[in-house]
Design a protein around this motif. Structure first.
Motif, PDB file in Angstrom:
ATOM      1  N   ALA A  26       0.815  -1.217   0.000  1.00 15.95           N
ATOM      2  CA  ALA A  26       0.000   0.000   0.000  1.00 15.95           C
ATOM      3  C   ALA A  26       0.848   1.266   0.000  1.00 15.95           C
ATOM      4  N   MET A  27       1.891   1.303   0.852  1.00 21.72           N
ATOM      5  CA  MET A  27       2.685   2.519   1.021  1.00 21.72           C
ATOM      6  C   MET A  27       3.341   2.950  -0.285  1.00 21.72           C
ATOM      7  N   LEU A  28       4.053   2.014  -0.935  1.00 24.14           N
ATOM      8  CA  LEU A  28       4.747   2.376  -2.176  1.00 24.14           C
ATOM      9  C   LEU A  28       3.761   2.617  -3.308  1.00 24.14           C
ATOM     10  N   SER A  29       2.609   1.960  -3.273  1.00 23.32           N
ATOM     11  CA  SER A  29       1.606   2.193  -4.313  1.00 23.32           C
ATOM     12  C   SER A  29       1.128   3.641  -4.266  1.00 23.32           C
ATOM     13  N   LEU A  30       0.832   4.125  -3.065  1.00 22.01           N
ATOM     14  CA  LEU A  30       0.394   5.512  -2.927  1.00 22.01           C
ATOM     15  C   LEU A  30       1.523   6.488  -3.264  1.00 22.01           C
ATOM     16  N   LEU A  31       2.733   6.183  -2.797  1.00 24.44           N
ATOM     17  CA  LEU A  31       3.876   7.050  -3.100  1.00 24.44           C
ATOM     18  C   LEU A  31       4.116   7.116  -4.603  1.00 24.44           C
ATOM     19  N   SER A  32       3.970   5.989  -5.282  1.00 22.85           N
ATOM     20  CA  SER A  32       4.170   5.959  -6.728  1.00 22.85           C
ATOM     21  C   SER A  32       3.149   6.848  -7.424  1.00 22.85           C
ATOM     22  N   ALA A  33       1.878   6.709  -7.041  1.00 19.43           N
ATOM     23  CA  ALA A  33       0.834   7.528  -7.663  1.00 19.43           C
ATOM     24  C   ALA A  33       1.053   9.011  -7.387  1.00 19.43           C
ATOM     25  N   ALA A  34       1.411   9.343  -6.136  1.00 29.01           N
ATOM     26  CA  ALA A  34       1.614  10.746  -5.772  1.00 29.01           C
ATOM     27  C   ALA A  34       2.818  11.338  -6.484  1.00 29.01           C
ATOM     28  N   ALA A  62      12.873   4.416  -2.177  1.00 29.12           N
ATOM     29  CA  ALA A  62      13.861   3.361  -1.921  1.00 29.12           C
ATOM     30  C   ALA A  62      14.099   3.203  -0.427  1.00 29.12           C
ATOM     31  N   LEU A  63      14.227   4.316   0.286  1.00 26.52           N
ATOM     32  CA  LEU A  63      14.465   4.253   1.727  1.00 26.52           C
ATOM     33  C   LEU A  63      13.234   3.775   2.493  1.00 26.52           C
ATOM     34  N   ILE A  64      12.060   4.299   2.122  1.00 26.37           N
ATOM     35  CA  ILE A  64      10.842   3.903   2.834  1.00 26.37           C
ATOM     36  C   ILE A  64      10.538   2.432   2.590  1.00 26.37           C
ATOM     37  N   GLY A  65      10.702   1.991   1.337  1.00 32.57           N
ATOM     38  CA  GLY A  65      10.484   0.582   1.043  1.00 32.57           C
ATOM     39  C   GLY A  65      11.453  -0.304   1.798  1.00 32.57           C
ATOM     40  N   VAL A 108      -4.424  -1.111   5.671  1.00 33.67           N
ATOM     41  CA  VAL A 108      -3.631   0.037   6.109  1.00 33.67           C
ATOM     42  C   VAL A 108      -4.082   0.598   7.451  1.00 33.67           C
ATOM     43  N   PHE A 109      -5.360   0.470   7.782  1.00 34.45           N
ATOM     44  CA  PHE A 109      -5.802   0.996   9.069  1.00 34.45           C
ATOM     45  C   PHE A 109      -5.235   0.179  10.224  1.00 34.45           C
ATOM     46  N   GLY A 110      -4.777  -1.032   9.929  1.00 32.78           N
ATOM     47  CA  GLY A 110      -4.079  -1.813  10.944  1.00 32.78           C
ATOM     48  C   GLY A 110      -2.720  -1.238  11.285  1.00 32.78           C
ATOM     49  N   LEU A 111      -2.222  -0.317  10.439  1.00 34.12           N
ATOM     50  CA  LEU A 111      -0.921   0.313  10.695  1.00 34.12           C
ATOM     51  C   LEU A 111      -1.026   1.496  11.653  1.00 34.12           C
ATOM     52  N   LEU A 112      -2.254   1.963  11.900  1.00 28.60           N
ATOM     53  CA  LEU A 112      -2.422   3.132  12.774  1.00 28.60           C
ATOM     54  C   LEU A 112      -2.009   2.788  14.206  1.00 28.60           C
ATOM     55  N   ASP A 113      -1.165   3.625  14.768  1.00 31.62           N
ATOM     56  CA  ASP A 113      -0.698   3.402  16.144  1.00 31.62           C
ATOM     57  C   ASP A 113      -0.401   4.755  16.779  1.00 31.62           C
ATOM     58  N   PHE A 114      -1.446   5.444  17.211  1.00 35.16           N
ATOM     59  CA  PHE A 114      -1.273   6.772  17.808  1.00 35.16           C
ATOM     60  C   PHE A 114      -0.710   6.679  19.228  1.00 35.16           C
TER      61      PHE A 114
END
Length: 706
Positions: free
Chosen positions: A81-89, A386-389, A487-493
């Motif tokens: 999900a993360m890289l997919s959104l980063l790629s589109a943005a 590259a770093l985030i992935g 992705v909502f499982g990644l939320l950790d406030f």
């Protein structure tokens, strides 16, 4: 060639020898992952702004290569999900999502990300991740998860998403269209979320993602969820509606033409600049085209939203010809709305959006289109991706390796992820990384080696060859719900709150990263950059001004901060100073201030004892500053002393001749001996005391809780 080198070049050789039992375990784990991988791949492709088939392409070859050359036997490589959104943005400023040029740039970006990761791994630069603090990572992950989830809300409602270039504004625009939402679409999306949550709690071993895809596809096909018609402008009886659709079609055409002209003008301008020619007319043309393109984007977004709000009623003429007129209160059946354009025809729909036709067959071997005009502009985004992935993949692999007490080689993982992206880009894959959910399924299913990932990729290849026609009726809302659930499982406030409680500076960096990422979306990379800069600055501030405090005596004779604990000084004729940092060029000025402040606070002091337990090293600037302080203090009839210096620091001082300048009698092995000696000197006994008297203050050893 020695054995170690062979295993570094071909890490998958460590899989062998395999037993029949381990192969069976890998096959079963691979099949389990494949059942999740196919729907996840399609879902993440839509998030990346690509047709769903590219999610399948990214799930095949990259999974095999990443497994063969990575260091973790459980890490599964593919779309995330993360890289997919980063790629589109990252590609949004250069092309319209879903277009042929956008697809080409997505594949090119995967190649660039792969090359950067490969270079980082080959040159063992995985340590770069040390510059990203954990609170920054947590802040970014929380913001990205929210952005990913909320960016799919328009798919949940089946309404167009505004294209203002600002995530928060676009989200507000989607919420404003709730009255125009398609309730069957909402039912599919909400039902998918509820099913996934219930299955995760009641039947966690079943592939919930596969279940909702199968159920959603069957229900969609049986209920006629999709109901489209391709019509001509002449079939629309409402003149104002027909004019609106024609204006929208014309604006789309002008937008495409303007984008092409802008690309050509930019290329011509850059060629002129390379040749050293001045082209003011060309520069003006580029500026005008950029302004016009921006205007057309806004106009197109507004027209799409306006057109979607128009509801039509379908009627038939005597000869069975469909006609569409404006909706009215007594209209029968379901309302029809504009769905899109197909060349000269208009697509209207009374149902929801489905995946549609997915091309059958395997991805062909193709060289990525190398657009040298865009590559320089994509370099920052490629580096951040590259770093985030890498951060995402290694955190997953570390967690799985720790559970099984295995060693992970981050640099080898960089090489594996880099090769996966590079080779994948030649088979039409967009950017990929390690997936937490699929890796966890593999580990839970009993995978024994990376062979499981090869099996999962074979499952995807079989799907592309034979099963794609059966996915036609899969609702887009189901895919959106799959991504949101993940992705909502990644939320950790709570982790952000803990970082604030532990250290305000770390907490500030984490929260600022979160808000900047959210505010600047879809430019997610800026949030990471701001967080890294802030945490680095805070670290530098801590290094430039480390903790230093004059020590006082507690009632039990131990040392603690005199000011912070309201204690009396350690002695009337000497001052004890604690300095919690190495003596290097960045903080020597602060060290000098601390020493002189200690002298000023005790005018009767004839010695300043620096507790050196926290001084890990000293550089040339530190040596020079100590030497200068010796002279300055001597002029005030005061001596500089050290206790508990570590061997590397003593050796550096020895090489610089500093020990003799300080006076070897003023260097003590620990603070206990130093305090005993200073007490004896204060009593007028010049002889050095080598053994501390237990009754003297500070004789509890080197523990210093302050």
């Amino acid at each position: 060639m020695n054995t170690d080198r062979i295993y570094r070049l071909f890490p998958f050789l460590a899989w062998f020898p395999m037993s029949g039992k381990s192969v069976r375990a890998d096959v079963m784990a691979g099949l389990s992952v494949a059942m999740i991988l196919v729907p996840q791949g399609m879902a993440y492709a839509t998030l990346a702004g690509l047709p769903v088939v590219y999610g399948l392409y990214a799930s095949a070859i990259p999974a095999i290569v990443g497994s063969l050359w990575g260091s973790s036997r459980f890490l599964h490589t593919g779309p995330v999900a993360m890289l997919s959104l980063l790629s589109a943005a990252s590609l949004a400023p250069f092309a319209v999502a879903g277009t042929e040029y956008f697809i080409q740039l997505s594949i090119l970006l995967a190649l660039m990300v792969g090359i950067m990761r490969l270079l980082l791994g080959v040159f063992r630069l995985g340590i770069l991740m040390n510059f990203v603090s954990q609170p920054v990572i947590v802040g970014f992950t929380n913001a990205a998860a929210l952005i990913i989830g909320l960016s799919l809300i328009n798919t949940f409602f089946n309404v167009p998403k505004p294209d203002t270039g600002a995530f928060l504004t676009d989200f507000a625009g989607v919420i404003a269209q709730l009255g125009e939402a398609h309730w069957p679409t909402i039912a599919f999306g909400a039902g998918t979320l509820v099913t996934l949550i219930v299955m995760r709690r009641i039947m966690p071993r079943l592939p919930g993602v596969l279940v909702v895809v199968v159920l959603g596809t069957l229900l969609s096909a049986l209920t006629g969820f999709e109901n489209n018609e391709r019509i001509t402008h002449g079939q629309i009886q409402a003149t104002d509606v027909r004019n609106l659709y024609q204006e929208l079609a014309a604006t789309r055409t002008e937008m495409g033409t303007t984008s092409e002209e802008l690309s050509e003008a930019n290329s011509a301008l850059k060629e002129a600049e390379k040749a050293g020619e001045e082209s003011p007319d060309l520069a003006v043309r580029v500026a005008r085209l950029e302004i016009r393109e921006s205007q057309l984007k806004r106009e197109l977004s507004d027209l799409r939203i306006t057109a979607h709000q128009v509801r039509l009623e379908r009627t038939e003429t005597a000869d069975g010809q469909a006609r569409f007129r404006a909706w009215h209160a007594d209209a029968e059946g379901r309302p029809w709305r504009l769905s899109g354009f197909d060349e000269e025809r208009i697509i209207v729909a009374s149902g929801g959006q489905v995946v549609g036709t997915i091309p059958q067959g395997l991805p062909s071997l193709q060289l990525p289109v190398l657009d040298w005009e865009v590559i320089p502009a994509l370099l920052p985004a490629a580096f951040v991706m590259a770093l985030i992935g890498f951060m995402e993949a290694t955190s997953i692999a570390r967690a799985l390796a720790a559970q099984r007490r295995e060693k992970l080689n981050p640099n080898q993982e960089l090489i594996g992820q880099g090769l996966a992206n590079i080779v994948g880009s030649f088979f039409q894959s967009y950017s990929v990384s390690g997936s937490f959910s699929r890796s966890a399924v593999a580990a839970r299913s009993g995978a024994q080696s990376g062979l499981f990932a090869v099996v999962s990729a074979i499952g995807v290849l079989i799907t592309m060859l034979f099963l794609t026609p059966y996915l036609y009726h899969l609702p887009q809302a189901v895919l959106a719900a799959i991504v949101i659930s993940a992705v909502f499982g990644l939320l950790d406030f709570r982790a952000l709150a803990r970082s604030w409680t532990i250290n305000r500076a770390d907490g500030l960096a984490g929260f600022l990263t979160f808000f900047v990422t959210l505010y600047m979306a879809p430019d997610l990379a800026n949030g990471v950059i701001v967080g890294v800069i802030l945490s680095s600055l805070l670290f530098l501030v801590g290094t430039v001004r480390p903790r230093s405090e004059i020590q006082g005596l507690r009632p039990d004779g131990s040392l603690a901060g005199a000011i912070s604990n309201d204690l009396r000084p350690a002695g009337p004729h000497f001052t004890v100073l604690r300095f919690d940092a190495s003596l290097v060029f960045m903080n020597v000025a602060h060290f000098e201030d601390a020493v002189m402040d200690a002298v000023a606070r005790n005018p009767n002091a004839r010695a300043v004892l620096v507790l050196g337990n926290s001084i890990n090293r000293i550089d040339a600037s530190g040596v020079d500053k100590v030497r200068a302080l010796i002279g300055d203090l001597a002029a005030a009839d005061c001596k500089l002393m050290f206790s508990g210096l570590k061997k590397p620091v003593r050796e550096a001082m020895e090489r610089a001749g500093l020990l003799d300048e300080i006076g070897r009698g003023n260097i003590f092995p620990n603070k206990r001996v130093a305090l005993a000696e200073l007490q004896q000197r204060a009593l007028g006994t010049p002889d050095r005391v080598e053994t501390a008297n237990p009754a003297l203050p500070g004789t509890r050893g080197d523990d210093n809780p302050s």
